[in-house]
Every structure is written in structure tokens, then in C-alpha cells.
Write an enzyme that holds these catalytic residues in place. Sequence first.
Site, PDB file in Angstrom:
ATOM      1  N   PHE A   1      13.985   4.766  10.270  1.00  0.00           N
ATOM      2  CA  PHE A   1      12.615   3.791   9.460  1.00  0.00           C
ATOM      3  C   PHE A   1      11.932   5.030   9.932  1.00  0.00           C
ATOM      4  O   PHE A   1      11.924   5.899  10.419  1.00  0.00           O
ATOM      5  CB  PHE A   1      12.671   3.219  10.950  1.00  0.00           C
ATOM      6  CG  PHE A   1      10.843   3.024  10.790  1.00  0.00           C
ATOM      7  CD1 PHE A   1      11.668   1.450   9.479  1.00  0.00           C
ATOM      8  CD2 PHE A   1       9.817   2.897  10.566  1.00  0.00           C
ATOM      9  CE1 PHE A   1      10.344   0.645  10.018  1.00  0.00           C
ATOM     10  CE2 PHE A   1       8.994   2.243  10.447  1.00  0.00           C
ATOM     11  CZ  PHE A   1       8.997   1.349   9.353  1.00  0.00           C
ATOM     12  N   VAL A   2      11.511   5.400   8.745  1.00  0.00           N
ATOM     13  CA  VAL A   2      10.897   6.705   8.919  1.00  0.00           C
ATOM     14  C   VAL A   2       9.416   6.605   8.409  1.00  0.00           C
ATOM     15  O   VAL A   2       8.903   5.730   7.898  1.00  0.00           O
ATOM     16  CB  VAL A   2      11.140   7.455   6.989  1.00  0.00           C
ATOM     17  CG1 VAL A   2      12.971   7.974   7.268  1.00  0.00           C
ATOM     18  CG2 VAL A   2      11.214   6.422   5.815  1.00  0.00           C
TER      19      VAL A   2
ATOM     20  N   ASP B   1       4.493   2.834   6.645  1.00  0.00           N
ATOM     21  CA  ASP B   1       3.759   2.939   7.313  1.00  0.00           C
ATOM     22  C   ASP B   1       4.424   2.466   9.389  1.00  0.00           C
ATOM     23  O   ASP B   1       5.825   2.132   8.802  1.00  0.00           O
ATOM     24  CB  ASP B   1       2.255   1.977   7.619  1.00  0.00           C
ATOM     25  CG  ASP B   1       3.538   0.532   7.366  1.00  0.00           C
ATOM     26  OD1 ASP B   1       4.082   0.304   6.388  1.00  0.00           O
ATOM     27  OD2 ASP B   1       2.766  -0.415   7.949  1.00  0.00           O
TER      28      ASP B   1
ATOM     29  N   LYS C   1      17.276   4.243   0.813  1.00  0.00           N
ATOM     30  CA  LYS C   1      18.417   4.212   2.070  1.00  0.00           C
ATOM     31  C   LYS C   1      19.619   3.383   1.544  1.00  0.00           C
ATOM     32  O   LYS C   1      20.132   2.293   1.961  1.00  0.00           O
ATOM     33  CB  LYS C   1      17.663   3.704   3.286  1.00  0.00           C
ATOM     34  CG  LYS C   1      16.409   3.792   3.559  1.00  0.00           C
ATOM     35  CD  LYS C   1      16.372   3.288   5.297  1.00  0.00           C
ATOM     36  CE  LYS C   1      14.596   3.233   5.685  1.00  0.00           C
ATOM     37  NZ  LYS C   1      14.468   2.384   5.992  1.00  0.00           N
TER      38      LYS C   1
ATOM     39  N   GLU D   1       7.852   2.303  -6.788  1.00  0.00           N
ATOM     40  CA  GLU D   1       7.950   2.477  -5.065  1.00  0.00           C
ATOM     41  C   GLU D   1       7.820   2.646  -4.563  1.00  0.00           C
ATOM     42  O   GLU D   1       8.063   4.751  -4.274  1.00  0.00           O
ATOM     43  CB  GLU D   1       9.185   1.474  -4.784  1.00  0.00           C
ATOM     44  CG  GLU D   1       8.728  -0.270  -4.240  1.00  0.00           C
ATOM     45  CD  GLU D   1       7.997  -0.527  -3.231  1.00  0.00           C
ATOM     46  OE1 GLU D   1       7.208   0.268  -2.744  1.00  0.00           O
ATOM     47  OE2 GLU D   1       7.784  -1.666  -2.964  1.00  0.00           O
ATOM     48  N   ASP D   2       7.133   3.217  -2.922  1.00  0.00           N
ATOM     49  CA  ASP D   2       7.974   4.363  -1.744  1.00  0.00           C
ATOM     50  C   ASP D   2       9.313   4.584  -1.232  1.00  0.00           C
ATOM     51  O   ASP D   2       9.486   5.365  -1.154  1.00  0.00           O
ATOM     52  CB  ASP D   2       6.582   4.067  -0.590  1.00  0.00           C
ATOM     53  CG  ASP D   2       6.677   2.519   0.515  1.00  0.00           C
ATOM     54  OD1 ASP D   2       7.264   1.505  -0.775  1.00  0.00           O
ATOM     55  OD2 ASP D   2       5.830   1.704   1.056  1.00  0.00           O
TER      56      ASP D   2
ATOM     57  N   ASP E   1      14.961  -0.231   0.732  1.00  0.00           N
ATOM     58  CA  ASP E   1      16.146  -0.171   1.704  1.00  0.00           C
ATOM     59  C   ASP E   1      16.599  -0.994   1.222  1.00  0.00           C
ATOM     60  O   ASP E   1      17.620  -0.629   1.363  1.00  0.00           O
ATOM     61  CB  ASP E   1      14.173  -0.598   2.772  1.00  0.00           C
ATOM     62  CG  ASP E   1      15.071  -0.695   4.413  1.00  0.00           C
ATOM     63  OD1 ASP E   1      16.797  -0.458   4.569  1.00  0.00           O
ATOM     64  OD2 ASP E   1      14.423  -1.088   5.506  1.00  0.00           O
TER      65      ASP E   1
ATOM     66  N   LYS F   1       0.958  -1.406  -0.539  1.00  0.00           N
ATOM     67  CA  LYS F   1       0.377  -0.308   0.321  1.00  0.00           C
ATOM     68  C   LYS F   1       1.175   1.050  -0.111  1.00  0.00           C
ATOM     69  O   LYS F   1       0.544   2.456  -0.503  1.00  0.00           O
ATOM     70  CB  LYS F   1      -0.876   0.034   1.395  1.00  0.00           C
ATOM     71  CG  LYS F   1      -1.486  -1.229   1.648  1.00  0.00           C
ATOM     72  CD  LYS F   1      -2.584  -1.211   2.873  1.00  0.00           C
ATOM     73  CE  LYS F   1      -2.296  -2.774   3.216  1.00  0.00           C
ATOM     74  NZ  LYS F   1      -3.029  -2.273   4.617  1.00  0.00           N
TER      75      LYS F   1
HETATM   76  P1  IMP Z   1      13.418  -3.419   1.651  1.00  0.00           P
HETATM   77  O1  IMP Z   1      14.300  -3.573   2.995  1.00  0.00           O
HETATM   78  O2  IMP Z   1      14.274  -3.246  -0.014  1.00  0.00           O
HETATM   79  O3  IMP Z   1      12.952  -5.039   0.679  1.00  0.00           O
HETATM   80  O4  IMP Z   1      12.048  -2.992   1.795  1.00  0.00           O
HETATM   81  C1  IMP Z   1      10.936  -3.418   1.555  1.00  0.00           C
HETATM   82  C2  IMP Z   1       9.362  -2.847   2.681  1.00  0.00           C
HETATM   83  O5  IMP Z   1      10.098  -2.277   3.144  1.00  0.00           O
HETATM   84  C3  IMP Z   1       8.931  -1.718   1.387  1.00  0.00           C
HETATM   85  O6  IMP Z   1       8.355  -1.739   0.353  1.00  0.00           O
HETATM   86  C4  IMP Z   1       8.907  -0.836   2.573  1.00  0.00           C
HETATM   87  O7  IMP Z   1       7.002  -1.712   2.101  1.00  0.00           O
HETATM   88  C5  IMP Z   1       9.258  -1.407   3.542  1.00  0.00           C
HETATM   89  N1  IMP Z   1      10.040  -0.441   4.567  1.00  0.00           N
HETATM   90  C6  IMP Z   1      11.296  -0.218   3.914  1.00  0.00           C
HETATM   91  N2  IMP Z   1      11.710   0.375   5.049  1.00  0.00           N
HETATM   92  C7  IMP Z   1      10.944   1.528   5.687  1.00  0.00           C
HETATM   93  C8  IMP Z   1      10.780   1.995   6.526  1.00  0.00           C
HETATM   94  O8  IMP Z   1      12.038   3.166   6.958  1.00  0.00           O
HETATM   95  N3  IMP Z   1       9.719   3.038   6.532  1.00  0.00           N
HETATM   96  C9  IMP Z   1       8.534   2.125   6.523  1.00  0.00           C
HETATM   97  N4  IMP Z   1       8.505   1.283   5.514  1.00  0.00           N
HETATM   98  C10 IMP Z   1       9.506   0.929   5.174  1.00  0.00           C
HETATM   99 MG    MG Z   2       6.505  -0.571  -0.229  1.00  0.00          MG
END
Ligand code: IMP
Ligand code: MG
Length: 183
Positions: free
Chosen positions: A156-157, A163, A135, A103-104, A107, A47
Amino acid sequence: MEHGHVAADIERVVASADQIQARIKELAAQVAKDYKDRDLLLVGVLKGAVMVMADLARAIDRHLEMDWMAVSSHGSGTKSSGVVRILKDLDRDITNREVLIVEDIVDTGLTLDWLKSNLESRGAKSVEILTMLRKPEAAKVKVDVKYVGFDIPTDFVVGYGLDFDEKYRNLDFIGVLAKHVYS
Ligand code: IMP
Ligand code: MG
């Protein structure tokens, strides 16, 4: 909007509402230019990407289509698990389509690395990625991200779609969540 109800939960602002909207306009112009005379299918990742998608799509002055996927890589905590599950798949076939994943945040990169290969394996003509946040120091895999809103530290944001335990998505800015909220 003031969002006074979360004032005590936000340690500092990473991107204000105005900064986000200004950056979205720049990204939209770049996308419109790069995809000129090409097909454009935006695939939003639910979402978190809802806000980015809504603002980005409205800032792109041309025909485009939107589809959505929901994947899970996080539980209700703050750490990436690396295990990706499809909770909701695309509505339509993407063979030969020019796909831009929206994407948002990137990470660890694990989710997008998996998602990009997944969409490529369905025969898309191209698959690129646009993310509001990245990040760089948290990367566990190298993902080729074509459009980045802002590079940020590893904290963490929340806000603007992001969310913590399903809350804070409705903030119009992005801020670092205070540790007392989750520890
Ligand atoms: P990944 O670690 O790149 O696989 O991130 C997967 C998902 O983790 C992202 O699409 C976000 O939904 C969530 N996520 C990662 N970092 C944050 C953060 O700082 N705040 C909120 N959600 C996060
Ligand atoms: Mg996401």
C-alpha cells in the site's frame, strides 16, 4: 520539499519527486505524439489523479480539455471493494470524443475496468488509460492500460495524490506506508 512530518510513516520511497517528474515528461511526450491531429479530452479520476493530471496536462504542449469524475471503490481502509459508485459525473457529453482517463493507480483493476466500459458506453470515439502506478500482482481483472508510469509491488503506497484516510496526498513523492500506521 522535505516532508519530514511523515518520515516515520514511510517505510521506503517507491518513486522520488524527480523520478515522477521525469516520467511524467516522457508520458506527456508519448501522449502528444499518439494524439497528434486528434482530439484529446483528459478525464481525471478524483481525488487521487489530481497531481498526475496537473503535471501531465502542463507537460503536454497542445490544446486539450480536462474533465473530472469521482468514483468510490475504497472505504477508508486499504482494500478495494469492487463496488463502484459515481460520486461526481463528467460535466459534458463525450459522444465522439477521444478520451484519455488519467488515474493515480491500478490495483485490482476493478475501478478502471468498470470506468472504461462506462465511458465507452456513452459513445466516446476512443477510451484509453494513463496511470501513474500499476500493481501487476494485484490484478483481478485484465485492463488494457496504454500508459503506465511505474509498475510497483503490491504494498500500500501513499503520496502524489494517493491517500490513506485522506492524508498523505500532498507528498511530492510516492512511498510505502509503514504498517504501524494502519494496523
Ligand atoms: P482498484 O483496486 O484498481 O479498483 O483501485 C481502486 C482505487 O483504490 C485506486 O484508484 C486508488 O484510489 C485506491 N488504491 C489502490 N491501491 C492503493 C494504494 O496502494 N494506495 C492508495 N490508494 C490505493
Ligand atoms: Mg483513484
